[in-house]
Design a protein around this motif. Structure first.
Motif, mmCIF file in Angstrom:
data_model
loop_
_atom_site.group_PDB
_atom_site.id
_atom_site.type_symbol
_atom_site.label_atom_id
_atom_site.label_comp_id
_atom_site.label_asym_id
_atom_site.label_seq_id
_atom_site.Cartn_x
_atom_site.Cartn_y
_atom_site.Cartn_z
ATOM 1 N N LYS A 273 0.835 -1.203 0.000
ATOM 2 C CA LYS A 273 0.000 0.000 0.000
ATOM 3 C C LYS A 273 0.867 1.249 0.000
ATOM 4 C CE LYS A 273 -3.690 -1.582 2.701
ATOM 5 N NZ LYS A 273 -4.025 -1.550 4.114
ATOM 6 N N LEU A 274 1.915 1.181 0.790
ATOM 7 C CA LEU A 274 2.760 2.363 0.999
ATOM 8 C C LEU A 274 3.699 2.616 -0.176
ATOM 9 C CD1 LEU A 274 2.966 4.115 3.641
ATOM 10 C CD2 LEU A 274 5.125 2.931 4.046
ATOM 11 N N LEU A 275 4.321 1.557 -0.662
ATOM 12 C CA LEU A 275 5.384 1.742 -1.658
ATOM 13 C C LEU A 275 5.056 1.125 -3.016
ATOM 14 C CD1 LEU A 275 8.432 0.778 0.610
ATOM 15 C CD2 LEU A 275 7.558 3.054 0.194
ATOM 16 N N GLY A 276 3.870 0.574 -3.135
ATOM 17 C CA GLY A 276 3.524 -0.084 -4.397
ATOM 18 C C GLY A 276 4.133 -1.469 -4.454
ATOM 19 N N THR A 277 3.790 -2.203 -5.525
ATOM 20 C CA THR A 277 4.264 -3.588 -5.573
ATOM 21 C C THR A 277 5.778 -3.663 -5.739
ATOM 22 O OG1 THR A 277 3.541 -3.524 -7.852
ATOM 23 C CG2 THR A 277 2.224 -4.850 -6.354
ATOM 24 N N ARG A 278 6.371 -2.635 -6.371
ATOM 25 C CA ARG A 278 7.830 -2.683 -6.504
ATOM 26 C C ARG A 278 8.504 -2.608 -5.150
ATOM 27 N NH1 ARG A 278 10.166 0.964 -11.229
ATOM 28 N NH2 ARG A 278 12.084 0.378 -10.175
ATOM 29 N N GLY A 279 7.953 -1.770 -4.279
ATOM 30 C CA GLY A 279 8.468 -1.689 -2.914
ATOM 31 C C GLY A 279 8.262 -3.016 -2.200
ATOM 32 N N GLY A 280 7.080 -3.593 -2.401
ATOM 33 C CA GLY A 280 6.764 -4.880 -1.783
ATOM 34 C C GLY A 280 7.742 -5.948 -2.240
ATOM 35 N N ASP A 281 8.045 -5.931 -3.543
ATOM 36 C CA ASP A 281 8.990 -6.901 -4.092
ATOM 37 C C ASP A 281 10.372 -6.720 -3.470
ATOM 38 O OD1 ASP A 281 7.053 -7.939 -5.617
ATOM 39 O OD2 ASP A 281 7.824 -7.272 -7.559
ATOM 40 N N ALA A 282 10.788 -5.463 -3.371
ATOM 41 C CA ALA A 282 12.116 -5.198 -2.799
ATOM 42 C C ALA A 282 12.173 -5.691 -1.357
ATOM 43 C CB ALA A 282 12.431 -3.709 -2.865
ATOM 44 N N ALA A 283 11.072 -5.500 -0.624
ATOM 45 C CA ALA A 283 11.021 -5.954 0.768
ATOM 46 C C ALA A 283 11.120 -7.478 0.827
ATOM 47 C CB ALA A 283 9.746 -5.474 1.434
ATOM 48 N N LEU A 284 10.429 -8.135 -0.104
ATOM 49 C CA LEU A 284 10.464 -9.602 -0.136
ATOM 50 C C LEU A 284 11.867 -10.124 -0.412
ATOM 51 C CD1 LEU A 284 7.267 -10.678 -2.050
ATOM 52 C CD2 LEU A 284 8.119 -11.657 0.076
ATOM 53 N N VAL A 285 12.529 -9.482 -1.362
ATOM 54 C CA VAL A 285 13.887 -9.911 -1.715
ATOM 55 C C VAL A 285 14.806 -9.749 -0.505
ATOM 56 C CG1 VAL A 285 15.905 -9.362 -3.138
ATOM 57 C CG2 VAL A 285 13.634 -9.468 -4.180
ATOM 58 N N GLU A 286 14.648 -8.635 0.188
ATOM 59 C CA GLU A 286 15.498 -8.389 1.357
ATOM 60 C C GLU A 286 15.185 -9.399 2.465
ATOM 61 O OE1 GLU A 286 18.095 -6.841 1.940
ATOM 62 O OE2 GLU A 286 18.195 -6.733 4.128
ATOM 63 N N ALA A 287 13.905 -9.680 2.670
ATOM 64 C CA ALA A 287 13.532 -10.662 3.700
ATOM 65 C C ALA A 287 14.149 -12.018 3.356
ATOM 66 C CB ALA A 287 12.014 -10.764 3.802
ATOM 67 N N ALA A 288 14.065 -12.400 2.075
ATOM 68 C CA ALA A 288 14.610 -13.689 1.649
ATOM 69 C C ALA A 288 16.113 -13.739 1.928
ATOM 70 C CB ALA A 288 14.349 -13.901 0.157
ATOM 71 N N ARG A 289 16.771 -12.622 1.651
ATOM 72 C CA ARG A 289 18.224 -12.565 1.860
ATOM 73 C C ARG A 289 18.553 -12.737 3.341
ATOM 74 N NH1 ARG A 289 22.329 -9.352 3.006
ATOM 75 N NH2 ARG A 289 20.931 -7.808 3.887
ATOM 76 N N ARG A 290 17.768 -12.079 4.196
ATOM 77 C CA ARG A 290 18.050 -12.185 5.637
ATOM 78 C C ARG A 290 17.769 -13.589 6.163
ATOM 79 N NH1 ARG A 290 15.912 -6.540 8.245
ATOM 80 N NH2 ARG A 290 16.952 -5.181 6.752
ATOM 81 N N PHE A 291 16.687 -14.180 5.703
ATOM 82 C CA PHE A 291 16.382 -15.543 6.153
ATOM 83 C C PHE A 291 17.505 -16.487 5.737
ATOM 84 C CE2 PHE A 291 11.612 -14.451 5.721
ATOM 85 C CZ PHE A 291 11.611 -13.930 6.996
ATOM 86 N N GLN A 292 17.941 -16.291 4.497
ATOM 87 C CA GLN A 292 18.998 -17.162 3.981
ATOM 88 C C GLN A 292 20.256 -17.043 4.832
ATOM 89 O OE1 GLN A 292 19.145 -16.279 -0.206
ATOM 90 N NE2 GLN A 292 19.820 -18.354 -0.642
ATOM 91 N N GLY A 293 20.520 -15.816 5.284
ATOM 92 C CA GLY A 293 21.703 -15.588 6.105
ATOM 93 C C GLY A 293 21.571 -16.197 7.496
ATOM 94 N N ALA A 294 20.331 -16.454 7.914
ATOM 95 C CA ALA A 294 20.122 -16.909 9.292
ATOM 96 C C ALA A 294 20.129 -18.429 9.426
ATOM 97 C CB ALA A 294 18.801 -16.353 9.821
ATOM 98 N N ILE A 295 20.047 -19.133 8.305
ATOM 99 C CA ILE A 295 19.980 -20.593 8.406
ATOM 100 C C ILE A 295 21.349 -21.222 8.152
ATOM 101 C CG2 ILE A 295 17.547 -20.701 7.754
ATOM 102 C CD1 ILE A 295 18.414 -21.493 4.955
ATOM 103 N N ARG A 296 21.443 -22.511 8.453
ATOM 104 C CA ARG A 296 22.704 -23.208 8.193
ATOM 105 C C ARG A 296 22.747 -23.596 6.722
ATOM 106 N NH1 ARG A 296 22.289 -28.355 11.790
ATOM 107 N NH2 ARG A 296 20.475 -28.420 10.435
ATOM 108 N N GLN A 297 23.962 -23.884 6.253
ATOM 109 C CA GLN A 297 24.081 -24.260 4.850
ATOM 110 C C GLN A 297 23.343 -25.545 4.534
ATOM 111 O OE1 GLN A 297 28.145 -24.414 3.718
ATOM 112 N NE2 GLN A 297 28.509 -22.378 4.537
ATOM 113 N N THR A 298 23.184 -26.374 5.547
ATOM 114 C CA THR A 298 22.543 -27.661 5.288
ATOM 115 C C THR A 298 21.015 -27.572 5.361
ATOM 116 O OG1 THR A 298 23.049 -28.086 7.587
ATOM 117 C CG2 THR A 298 24.401 -29.215 5.947
#
Ligand code: C2E
Ligand code: CA
Ligand code: CA
Length: 655
Positions: A273-298
């Motif tokens: 709502k605030l930033l449009g779908t492009r903002g939403g997409d950017a937020a999703l990509v960043e969330a995915a990156r952080r989750f990936q950083g928080a888990i083990r390689q396995t």
């Protein structure tokens, strides 16, 4: 005749010299050209690191493999055209060999056909790539396909992978840069490793180093390739299920647990709502990156849907390990996802299903994980919930409280009670102490003695303390302006909170906004904060603002008269333990008057806490302590109750 011949020799020498110079210049130019490619290396280096990371997890998988296992390694990398043509042929042959190796193994039949599909797709991909690079230059791709069974061949695969990891990183880097440039960004590097075994099954799949232009083109060609999520680059749900089935088969054989975490972002719709779908997409990509950083390689992570992610944790050894991971995933979302999102906290709700307790296959695990995620959401979001109820109980109460405290303010679970402070001589109420309460959605009322230390340890006290300060001050102003009865509010400030300049800033801001006299606010500190060197500046700042400082639980901690003077403390609160048993308790009957006398000598006000009997009140007053607080007068009350209390007894009603 001699002259011209002589000239010819010289001309030859000169010619050779010039040629040498030209060659040298060309070599120099070439090396310069190569070196300029490194200016674009930054991005590549990142990719390469990912590549090496992936290698390490594959190596780890290989290390776990034993002599009974069978393996398969497929690698594409940039090379020359002829190599590439040959390599595609080799890949086909190697695949046939793989089928032969696995032919007698029914357990692995599914795996082989899956590899077959992948392999077909990859050969197609390579062919496309070949065309792309042929159009550009003579760079192309090579595929290296290896299959093996038994210890010796496993070792060979392992060696190959290690060699690539160590020796070829740099070579690969240069190759990738050059090829990408010449081929207009069409380099793909892929490793697939599958280990099928009678005893266990591990499948790892890595795909990376694909530049955007090439990715788009390849996607056009390979519309069949639906294993990855376009936006985040994570595996998609189909891939997740596929991987999960293999992993569960392994877990079943080895009789170990696995955990399925179902994540759902809170409030992503707000971002859209605030930033449009492009903002939403950017937020999703960043969330995915952080989750990936928080888990083990396995562990494996995938995007399951719009704002949903799944994580499969193999070898989940204990509930508390999984809880720690869930906590970490929640924590990585604490910082704003995008700079423009500092106002909204996009949290994550997590449901956890454990194999085999919560489901024997992926479908059940996913369904139960999702259901628990919804429970977590309904319980206030930004938290995790196990499907298996016993697991929730196994996670220690303290850990749960700690995590829930971060949301307690936002979820409106906190409230304040107020306990009157009485002038024993006139019976008047001179002020009230704000005391914090927490109604936890499951545990019910949790006392401050239990949760304040937990909030201190985790840092959530900063948010909570700020809320207490503001709420108490606002309440006091309301009483003042509407009813005209309250002179002073006391607010407890813990040590971690004191060290954070937010307290003094918030107070200064509040005072200037509301225009109320600063001495209507009293901050309660405990003795040991006075001797903490780092706290001195903050205490000075509070004094400079003009608020009062009182020392809580006086006599129970480290008392130093010089500090009372140094900070010009306004009041000390004699701890309940000195009031208990008065006047009979001979030790208290002599100690309490000593404290009162000392305070009076220093010009500091005194109040006694925990006064429960008229005899105690009488004793205190007769020894010069005019102020008191305790159940004798009133228990801590809600703001409404306090108004009633004042109205029924009158302002001097106690006497
Ligand atoms: P405290 O500051 O010493 O608060 C006094 C405690 O004694 C309160 O307990 C109060 O309810 C209780 N009390 C008052 N009169 C009597 C009495 O006559 N008899 C008995 N037996 N008890 C009495 P409460 O509310 O459970 O608070 C416990 C502690 O939690 C507080 O001790 C304070 O250290 C901390 N706390 C409470 N609210 C906050 C807060 O907003 N921030 C911080 N940092 N700490 C808080
Ligand atoms: Ca207090
Ligand atoms: Ca106290």
């Amino acid at each position: 005749m001699r002259g011209p011949r002589h000239i010819t020799v010289e001309a030859w020498i000169l010619g050779i010299f010039v040629c040498g110079l030209v060659v040298m210049l060309m070599l120099f130019a070439l090396s310069w050209y190569n070196s300029t490619q490194y200016t674009h290396a930054q991005e590549r280096v990142v990719h390469l690191n990912e590549h090496i990371l992936a290698m390490s997890s594959l190596l780890m998988a290989l290390e776990q493999a034993d002599g009974h296992q069978r393996g398969y390694l497929l690698l594409h990398e940039a090379r020359y055209r002829d190599d590439c043509v040959r390599a595609i042929g080799d890949a086909r042959q190697d695949y046939n060999r793989l089928q032969a190796i696995f032919a007698d193994d029914r357990d692995s039949a599914g795996l082989v056909s899956r590899i077959g599909e992948l392999e077909d797709r990859k050969i197609q991909e390579l062919t496309v790539m070949l065309e792309l690079v042929q159009a550009g230059n003579n760079q192309a791709a090579i595929v290296l396909l290896r299959a093996g069974a038994g210890r010796a061949e496993m070792d060979e695969l392992r060696t190959l992978l290690s060699a690539m990891k160590v020796h070829r990183a740099q070579e690969l880097e240069v190759l990738l840069q050059q090829s990408e440039r010449r081929a207009g960004g069409s380099i793909s590097l892929m490793i697939i490793l599958s280990l099928g075994a009678i005893a266990g099954l591990v499948t790892a799949f890595v795909l990376m180093n694909r530049s955007l232009g090439a990715r788009r083109r390849l996607n056009l060609e390979l519309s069949k390739d639906k294993s990855r999520d376009e936006l985040t680059g994570l595996p998609n749900k189909a891939m997740f299920m596929d991987w999960g089935y293999s992993a569960l088969a392994g877990a079943r054989r080895e009789d170990v647990h696995m955990a399925m975490l179902y994540l759902d972002l809170d409030l992503l719709s707000e971002v859209n709502k605030l930033l449009g779908t492009r903002g939403g997409d950017a937020a999703l990509v960043e969330a995915a990156r952080r989750f990936q950083g928080a888990i083990r390689q396995t562990d494996m992570i995938a995007r399951l849907g719009e704002d949903e992610f799944g994580i499969l944790v193999s070898g989940a050894s204990s509930v508390s390990n999984v809880a720690t991971l869930a906590r970490r995933l929640i924590d990585v979302m604490a910082r704003p996802l995008l700079p423009e999102l500092h106002e909204i906290h996009i949290g994550v709700s997590i449901g956890i299903a454990i194999f085999p307790d919560d489901g024997k296959d992926m479908r059940d695990l996913l369904a139960n994980g999702r259901q628990s995620m919804l429970t977590a959401k309904s319980q206030g979001k930004n938290r995790y919930r196990f499907h298996f109820d016993n697991a929730n109980q196994l996670v220690s109460r303290q850990e749960t409280l700690s995590q829930d405290l971060f949301n307690a303010v936002a979820n409106k679970e906190l409230y304040l009670l107020y306990q009157p402070q009485i002038d024993l001589q006139t019976g008047e109420m001179v002020g009230a102490e704000a005391l914090l309460r927490w109604r936890h959605p499951y545990f019910g009322d949790v006392g401050p003695q239990e949760f304040i230390p937990i909030a201190e340890a985790s840092g959530s006290i900063l948010t909570i303390g700020a809320w207490v300060l503001r709420t108490a001050c606002e309440q006091m102003v309301r009483w003042q302006t509407e009813l005209g009865f309250l002179r002073r509010i006391s607010v407890n400030v813990s040590s971690r909170q004191l060290l954070d300049s937010r307290v003094s800033n918030a107070l200064a801001e509040f005072l200037s906004e509301s225009g109320i006299p600063p001495d209507m606010i009293e901050i309660e500190l405990v003795e040991r904060m006075l001797v903490e060197p780092r706290a001195a500046d903050e205490i000075d700042r509070l004094k400079a603002i003009g608020v009062r400082i009182s020392i809580d639980d006086f006599g129970t901690g480290y008392s130093s008269l010089s500090y009372l003077k140094r900070f010009s403390i306004d009041m000390i609160k004699i701890d309940k333990s000195f009031v208990d048993g008065l006047p009979e308790d001979s030790s208290n009957a002599s100690l309490t008057p000593t404290i009162i006398g000392m305070a009076q000598g220093m010009g500091i006000e005194v109040i006694a806490e925990g006064v429960e009997t008229p005899a105690q009140a009488g004793f205190l007053l007769s020894h010069g302590c005019r102020l008191a607080q305790g159940y004798l007068f009133a228990k801590p009350m809600s703001s409404g109750q306090l108004i009633d209390w004042v109205q029924t007894r009158g302002l001097t009603g106690w006497k």
